[in-house]
Scaffold this active site. Structure first.
Site, PDB file in Angstrom:
ATOM      1  N   SER A 101       0.736  -1.311  -0.023  1.00 39.18           N
ATOM      2  CA  SER A 101       0.139   0.125   0.000  1.00 39.18           C
ATOM      3  C   SER A 101       0.870   1.232  -0.045  1.00 39.18           C
ATOM      4  CB  SER A 101      -0.909  -0.284   1.184  1.00 39.18           C
ATOM      5  OG  SER A 101      -1.351   1.357   1.172  1.00 39.18           O
TER       6      SER A 101
ATOM      7  N   THR B 107      -8.984  -1.086   2.514  1.00 38.89           N
ATOM      8  CA  THR B 107      -8.662  -1.556   1.052  1.00 38.89           C
ATOM      9  C   THR B 107      -9.180  -3.034   0.814  1.00 38.89           C
ATOM     10  OG1 THR B 107      -7.053  -1.584  -0.925  1.00 38.89           O
ATOM     11  CG2 THR B 107      -6.295  -2.166   1.103  1.00 38.89           C
TER      12      THR B 107
ATOM     13  N   LYS C 232     -13.981  -3.789   2.096  1.00 31.77           N
ATOM     14  CA  LYS C 232     -14.395  -2.511   1.777  1.00 31.77           C
ATOM     15  C   LYS C 232     -16.195  -2.631   2.252  1.00 31.77           C
ATOM     16  CE  LYS C 232     -11.825  -0.315  -1.548  1.00 31.77           C
ATOM     17  NZ  LYS C 232     -11.601   0.510  -2.909  1.00 31.77           N
TER      18      LYS C 232
ATOM     19  N   ASN D  63     -14.383   2.992   2.002  1.00 26.47           N
ATOM     20  CA  ASN D  63     -13.044   2.760   1.984  1.00 26.47           C
ATOM     21  C   ASN D  63     -12.205   4.102   3.116  1.00 26.47           C
ATOM     22  OD1 ASN D  63     -13.166   5.242   0.701  1.00 26.47           O
ATOM     23  ND2 ASN D  63     -11.758   5.007  -0.728  1.00 26.47           N
TER      24      ASN D  63
ATOM     25  N   GLY E 285     -17.020  -1.963 -17.397  1.00 26.63           N
ATOM     26  CA  GLY E 285     -17.065  -2.686 -16.420  1.00 26.63           C
ATOM     27  C   GLY E 285     -18.168  -2.394 -15.413  1.00 26.63           C
TER      28      GLY E 285
ATOM     29  N   GLY F  76     -18.015  -3.585 -11.652  1.00 26.90           N
ATOM     30  CA  GLY F  76     -17.622  -4.176 -10.526  1.00 26.90           C
ATOM     31  C   GLY F  76     -17.946  -3.138  -9.255  1.00 26.90           C
TER      32      GLY F  76
ATOM     33  N   ASN G 178     -20.542  -3.779 -19.632  1.00 26.71           N
ATOM     34  CA  ASN G 178     -19.878  -4.909 -18.954  1.00 26.71           C
ATOM     35  C   ASN G 178     -19.641  -6.255 -19.922  1.00 26.71           C
ATOM     36  OD1 ASN G 178     -18.307  -5.672 -16.598  1.00 26.71           O
ATOM     37  ND2 ASN G 178     -20.068  -7.029 -16.021  1.00 26.71           N
ATOM     38  N   ARG G 179     -18.894  -7.001 -19.568  1.00 20.25           N
ATOM     39  CA  ARG G 179     -18.822  -8.485 -20.470  1.00 20.25           C
ATOM     40  C   ARG G 179     -19.933  -9.101 -19.937  1.00 20.25           C
ATOM     41  NH1 ARG G 179     -13.348 -11.626 -18.346  1.00 20.25           N
ATOM     42  NH2 ARG G 179     -14.611 -11.461 -16.546  1.00 20.25           N
TER      43      ARG G 179
ATOM     44  N   TYR H  52      -3.150   1.136 -12.591  1.00 18.81           N
ATOM     45  CA  TYR H  52      -2.029   2.072 -12.937  1.00 18.81           C
ATOM     46  C   TYR H  52      -0.712   0.989 -12.666  1.00 18.81           C
ATOM     47  CZ  TYR H  52      -1.465   1.831  -7.785  1.00 18.81           C
ATOM     48  OH  TYR H  52      -1.267   1.762  -6.520  1.00 18.81           O
TER      49      TYR H  52
HETATM   50  P1  NDP Z   1     -14.239  -6.071  -9.632  1.00 18.36           P
HETATM   51  O1  NDP Z   1     -13.488  -7.563  -9.559  1.00 18.36           O
HETATM   52  O2  NDP Z   1     -15.229  -5.837  -8.363  1.00 18.36           O
HETATM   53  O3  NDP Z   1     -14.810  -6.114 -11.144  1.00 18.36           O
HETATM   54  C1  NDP Z   1     -14.091  -6.371 -12.094  1.00 18.36           C
HETATM   55  C2  NDP Z   1     -14.689  -6.161 -13.273  1.00 18.36           C
HETATM   56  O4  NDP Z   1     -13.875  -6.200 -14.433  1.00 18.36           O
HETATM   57  C3  NDP Z   1     -16.090  -6.808 -13.802  1.00 18.36           C
HETATM   58  O5  NDP Z   1     -17.026  -5.873 -14.165  1.00 18.36           O
HETATM   59  C4  NDP Z   1     -15.376  -7.817 -14.668  1.00 18.36           C
HETATM   60  O6  NDP Z   1     -16.674  -8.147 -15.395  1.00 18.36           O
HETATM   61  C5  NDP Z   1     -14.668  -7.023 -15.387  1.00 18.36           C
HETATM   62  N1  NDP Z   1     -13.374  -7.837 -16.116  1.00 18.36           N
HETATM   63  C6  NDP Z   1     -12.519  -8.388 -15.569  1.00 18.36           C
HETATM   64  N2  NDP Z   1     -11.657  -9.125 -16.627  1.00 18.36           N
HETATM   65  C7  NDP Z   1     -12.051  -8.656 -17.662  1.00 18.36           C
HETATM   66  C8  NDP Z   1     -11.584  -8.581 -18.889  1.00 18.36           C
HETATM   67  N3  NDP Z   1     -10.616  -9.569 -19.291  1.00 18.36           N
HETATM   68  N4  NDP Z   1     -12.413  -8.239 -19.939  1.00 18.36           N
HETATM   69  C9  NDP Z   1     -13.450  -7.393 -19.791  1.00 18.36           C
HETATM   70  N5  NDP Z   1     -13.863  -7.190 -18.429  1.00 18.36           N
HETATM   71  C10 NDP Z   1     -13.239  -7.847 -17.525  1.00 18.36           C
HETATM   72  O7  NDP Z   1     -13.102  -5.220  -9.758  1.00 18.36           O
HETATM   73  P2  NDP Z   1     -12.932  -3.473  -9.093  1.00 18.36           P
HETATM   74  O8  NDP Z   1     -14.149  -3.072  -9.797  1.00 18.36           O
HETATM   75  O9  NDP Z   1     -12.755  -3.638  -7.795  1.00 18.36           O
HETATM   76  O10 NDP Z   1     -11.512  -2.889  -9.738  1.00 18.36           O
HETATM   77  C11 NDP Z   1     -11.546  -2.754 -11.480  1.00 18.36           C
HETATM   78  C12 NDP Z   1     -10.258  -2.119 -11.925  1.00 18.36           C
HETATM   79  O11 NDP Z   1     -10.278  -0.878 -11.232  1.00 18.36           O
HETATM   80  C13 NDP Z   1      -9.143  -2.723 -11.405  1.00 18.36           C
HETATM   81  O12 NDP Z   1      -8.101  -2.644 -12.237  1.00 18.36           O
HETATM   82  C14 NDP Z   1      -8.666  -1.764 -10.227  1.00 18.36           C
HETATM   83  O13 NDP Z   1      -7.370  -1.973 -10.068  1.00 18.36           O
HETATM   84  C15 NDP Z   1      -9.115  -0.468 -10.603  1.00 18.36           C
HETATM   85  N6  NDP Z   1      -9.225   0.183  -9.322  1.00 18.36           N
HETATM   86  C16 NDP Z   1      -8.407   1.292  -9.219  1.00 18.36           C
HETATM   87  C17 NDP Z   1      -8.602   2.308  -8.135  1.00 18.36           C
HETATM   88  C18 NDP Z   1      -7.632   3.595  -8.046  1.00 18.36           C
HETATM   89  O14 NDP Z   1      -7.713   4.111  -6.943  1.00 18.36           O
HETATM   90  N7  NDP Z   1      -6.994   3.657  -8.988  1.00 18.36           N
HETATM   91  C19 NDP Z   1      -9.512   2.096  -7.087  1.00 18.36           C
HETATM   92  C20 NDP Z   1     -10.579   0.768  -7.085  1.00 18.36           C
HETATM   93  C21 NDP Z   1     -10.353   0.145  -8.545  1.00 18.36           C
HETATM   94  P3  NDP Z   1     -17.491  -9.571 -15.337  1.00 18.36           P
HETATM   95  O15 NDP Z   1     -18.485  -8.943 -14.427  1.00 18.36           O
HETATM   96  O16 NDP Z   1     -18.199  -9.922 -16.596  1.00 18.36           O
HETATM   97  O17 NDP Z   1     -16.767 -10.449 -14.755  1.00 18.36           O
END
Ligand code: NDP
Length: 273
Positions: free
Chosen positions: A16, A65, A69, A90, A131, A133, A155-156, A216
């Protein structure tokens, strides 16, 4: 001199950057803070116990984190609108009466990075979020507050996008129906974690002003490179969001809004080193 105690709870947590970011804010502010990392077991109840102990021992604010959360959201006596919308907290804030307020600053952090650091106005813009998530759930409300013309979530697994779009009263789309017509494209999928690209047409970058990857890394992500090659005028990664969410937490604890740009620049250099 008072030393304010903070921590970030997570598992894993050694990676972190929060302690360093918050020390840079405290230096701007001219106060002293003690900001630690707390590794919490993933056993049921372990997070609540750790948070309770931290505040009982005089802690005044904490960050949370992955993967806690949602546990943090359930732990708090009161919740901000952002935390409610995200279904996740968070940031934990000890209030004057000793109760704990749960806040979610992820979306505020993204908006601060986009609008302050990257000078990208969102008002009247067409926004696309890839996305559906936890990250997407946290960013929609603060993005809506900037009065864009539209927000589309794709979303996928389409049903997740449809559900979130209903919750926030925005639009949903399937990956295979996306085309041009977006000013700002945000990659909130975790595809960049495995250096994959979401399976959408590169047409989404045609006429796009900003392509933003929430992930990042030391180098521009594959998504950023792909976006540049297909017409995005500007690209950025999520380091500024990380610093921005920390700044919003710092402000909630101390009433001081740090200048995020010098901190983003410094963290970028350190990550690249
Ligand atoms: P989650 O696990 O909650 O959700 C993941 C999402 O990504 C889902 O919508 C999933 O789709 C989709 N996904 C995963 N792999 C693929 C792929 N190969 N192709 C297409 N869609 C895909 O993750 P988070 O929402 O917590 O995090 C998402 C991103 O945001 C991460 O990269 C994380 O590092 C980044 N993030 C950055 C932060 C920052 O401060 N910079 C803070 C929080 C997150 P499906 O539903 O179809 O599985």
């Amino acid at each position: 001199m008072i030393v304010y105690r903070h921590t970030v709870f997570g598992n894993p947590i050694a990676h972190s950057k929060s302690p360093q970011i918050h020390q840079l804010f405290a230096a701007q502010h001219g106060i002293e803070i003690d900001y630690t990392r707390t590794l919490v077991s993933t056993e049921t109840g372990a997070f609540a116990q750790a948070a309770q102990d931290f505040f009982a021992q005089g802690g005044c604010g904490a960050n949370v984190t992955l993967p806690f959360k949602t546990a943090a959201y359930e732990f708090c006596q009161t919740l901000s609108d952002e935390a409610r919308a995200a279904g996740a907290a968070n940031t934990l804030i000890r209030q004057a009466d000793g109760t704990i307020l749960g806040h979610n600053t992820d979306g505020i952090g993204l908006v601060r990075d986009l609008t302050e650091h990257l000078a990208q106005s969102l008002r009247g813009k067409r926004l696309l979020i890839l996305g559906a998530g936890g990250a997407t759930r946290g960013i929609v409300l603060p993005l809506l507050a900037r009065q864009p013309e539209s927000i589309t979530i794709a979303n996928r697994s389409p049903e997740k996008a449809i559900n979130l779009a209903k919750q926030f009263q925005v639009q949903a789309a399937r990956f295979d129906e996306l085309n041009s017509g977006f000013d700002v494209v945000m990659n909130a999928t975790s595809s960049s974690v495995s250096q994959d690209l979401p399976a959408v047409s590169a047409q989404i970058f045609s006429g796009c002003l900003m392509a933003y990857d929430l992930f990042y890394a030391p180098e521009p992500t594959r998504f950023m490179q792909w976006a540049s090659e297909h017409g995005a005028a500007q690209t950025a990664d999520g380091l500024g969001m990380l610093v921005g969410q920390a700044a919003a937490a710092y402000e909630a604890w101390h009433g001081f809004a740090p200048d995020i740009s010098p901190v983003i620049k410094q963290m970028k250099q350190e990550i690249a080193a």
